[in-house]
Structures are given as C-alpha cells and as structure tokens.
Write an enzyme that holds these catalytic residues in place. Structure first.
Site, PDB file in Angstrom:
ATOM      1  CB  SER A 109      -0.955  -0.073   1.193  1.00 59.60           C
ATOM      2  OG  SER A 109      -1.910   0.935   1.132  1.00 59.60           O
ATOM      3  CG  ASP A 159      -7.477  -2.092  -3.382  1.00 56.60           C
ATOM      4  OD1 ASP A 159      -8.043  -1.272  -2.640  1.00 56.60           O
ATOM      5  OD2 ASP A 159      -6.247  -2.284  -3.365  1.00 56.60           O
ATOM      6  CG  HIS A 190      -6.002  -1.595   0.246  1.00 54.17           C
ATOM      7  ND1 HIS A 190      -5.509  -1.203  -0.990  1.00 54.17           N
ATOM      8  CD2 HIS A 190      -5.168  -1.034   1.162  1.00 54.17           C
ATOM      9  CE1 HIS A 190      -4.435  -0.435  -0.811  1.00 54.17           C
ATOM     10  NE2 HIS A 190      -4.212  -0.314   0.485  1.00 54.17           N
TER      11      HIS A 190
HETATM   12  C1  MLT Z   1      -1.451   5.900  -0.182  1.00 55.07           C
HETATM   13  O1  MLT Z   1      -1.856   6.878   0.418  1.00 55.07           O
HETATM   14  O2  MLT Z   1      -0.263   5.628  -0.360  1.00 55.07           O
HETATM   15  C2  MLT Z   1      -2.497   4.978  -0.721  1.00 55.07           C
HETATM   16  O3  MLT Z   1      -3.722   5.625  -0.755  1.00 55.07           O
HETATM   17  C3  MLT Z   1      -2.590   3.739   0.074  1.00 55.07           C
HETATM   18  C4  MLT Z   1      -2.868   4.021   1.511  1.00 55.07           C
HETATM   19  O4  MLT Z   1      -1.923   4.188   2.253  1.00 55.07           O
HETATM   20  O5  MLT Z   1      -4.041   4.053   1.903  1.00 55.07           O
END
Ligand code: MLT
Length: 211
Positions: A109, A159, A190
């Site tokens: 992520s 996701d 996710h």
């Molecule tokens: C981010 O902010 O890098 C992406 O949206 C993934 C997350 O951290 O939620």
C-alpha cells in the site's frame, strides 16, 4: 548501540555469507517497522531484512509521504521523501555492510507507493520489487531506465482504494521504462491474503533462481 540513520527501523541480518538480496520492507499507512517483519522470512528465508518506519505522521498514523486526500498525493513531499528514503538505504548499507545494489523492495500500500516512486526517481535503487496493492505514485518528468528490473505487482480485484485502471497504468508505466513486470490479480480487497504471499514468494524464487 542504537543507530537511527534518519528513520526508526529494524535490521535483521540474514544467514552469514549469504548472497541473497536484502529485503527492504515498507509498511502501509498506520503500520510500523515491525509490521512486515514476518513477511521477510516467508518470502525469502535467510535474507537480510531492513524495515524503516515512515517518517510522516497522518494524525498519528505513520506513512512514507504526505497525501492531500485518499489517493491524492502531495507530490512535492513525495519527491523529497523518496530521496530521503533512498539515502537512508544507502546509509544503512554502509552501516550494516550489505550490498546496496542488491536490494529488493517489498512494499504494501503506502509502502508500495514509495517503493515505485523510488524506482521512478532513483532508478538503480532496487534490484527488483514486490509491490502489493500499489498505485501510480507520480508520473516522472524525465524518462528513466529500468531495463530488465523485475517487478511484481499484487493487485486486488475488489480493492476499494486502488482502482483497477490505476494498477494497469502503473504496470504500463514501469514496462514503458523497460521493467519486467508481472501483474497478478487476487480475488481480494486492499488487505493482503495468503495467496498474495504464496504468489509473490514463487515469483521471487523464480527471479533469484534465474539470476
Ligand atoms: C497511499 O496513500 O499511499 C495509498 O492511498 C494507500 C494508503 O496508504 O491508503
């Protein structure tokens, strides 16, 4: 002795004398340096593991760079934090004595997003990458050379945070710069699933075996 090198982090040395790559573990929003530690030996037993905590706090949740909203990144901060993290990896290589040219990023992520930003802004920083639930971090202004860099993208079909098109665009972007991209889709959201780990591990053994 406690060393910081600009990031709170964990360093877990691998098997002595091993020539395996060092895994750089990068957590998701709200995680920390301990989150993914068990993933390292699952993916590549015997490898060194370096796991920094993101330096940005979003209401107390650690991240690697600032965002303005969900999926909307503060690009200036992202660029600065990308270089800061790349410099940390170089400093850690000198401190712990691992090969800076043989590091594989394993990011989830937000951690996957700074890892691909590093690939785009500091090509050569990684020998390869496993990017789990990634999205396009930024579009670089200048072309970069990622010829032959193996990159695994682990996306979730359901996701709610990363649209399917966004992952496909990331694959195209990296491939356009010459990376050797494997895009896999899990029947998942996710969150990571066991299949993500099994699939990424198989990919990594194949990449290392064929080096
Ligand atoms: C981010 O902010 O890098 C992406 O949206 C993934 C997350 O951290 O939620």
């Amino acid at each position: 002795m406690t060393v910081d090198l600009g990031f709170v982090h964990r360093w877990v040395p691998g098997e002595a004398g091993s020539e395996l790559p060092t895994l750089l573990l990068l957590h998701g929003t709200g995680g920390n340096e301990s989150d993914l530690l068990s993933l390292g030996p699952m993916l590549l037993p015997g490898a060194n593991v370096l796991s920094p905590r993101g330096n940005v706090s979003e209401n107390g949740a650690p991240r690697y760079f600032r965002r303005l909203a969900e999926g909307v990144f503060d690009i200036e901060d992202l660029i600065a934090r990308t270089h800061e993290l790349a410099d940390f990896v170089g400093a850690a290589a000198r401190q712990y004595g691992f090969d800076a040219a043989n590091v594989i990023a394993v990011g989830y992520s937000n951690g996957a997003n700074i890892a691909s930003s590093m690939m785009l802004l500091r090509p050569g920083a990684f020998a390869g990458g496993i990017l789990l639930r990634p999205m396009v971090p930024l579009e670089p202004e200048a072309a970069v050379d990622l010829t032959g860099t193996p990159v695994y993208l682990g996306a979730g079909r359901m996701d709610p945070i990363v649209p399917v098109d966004n992952v496909s665009r990331l694959a195209e972007l990296l491939e356009g710069y010459g990376a050797s991209v494997t895009l896999t889709w899990q029947p998942a959201g996710h969150n990571l699933t066991r299949e993500d780990v099994v699939s990424a591990k198989a990919w990594l053994s194949n990449v290392i075996g064929s080096e």
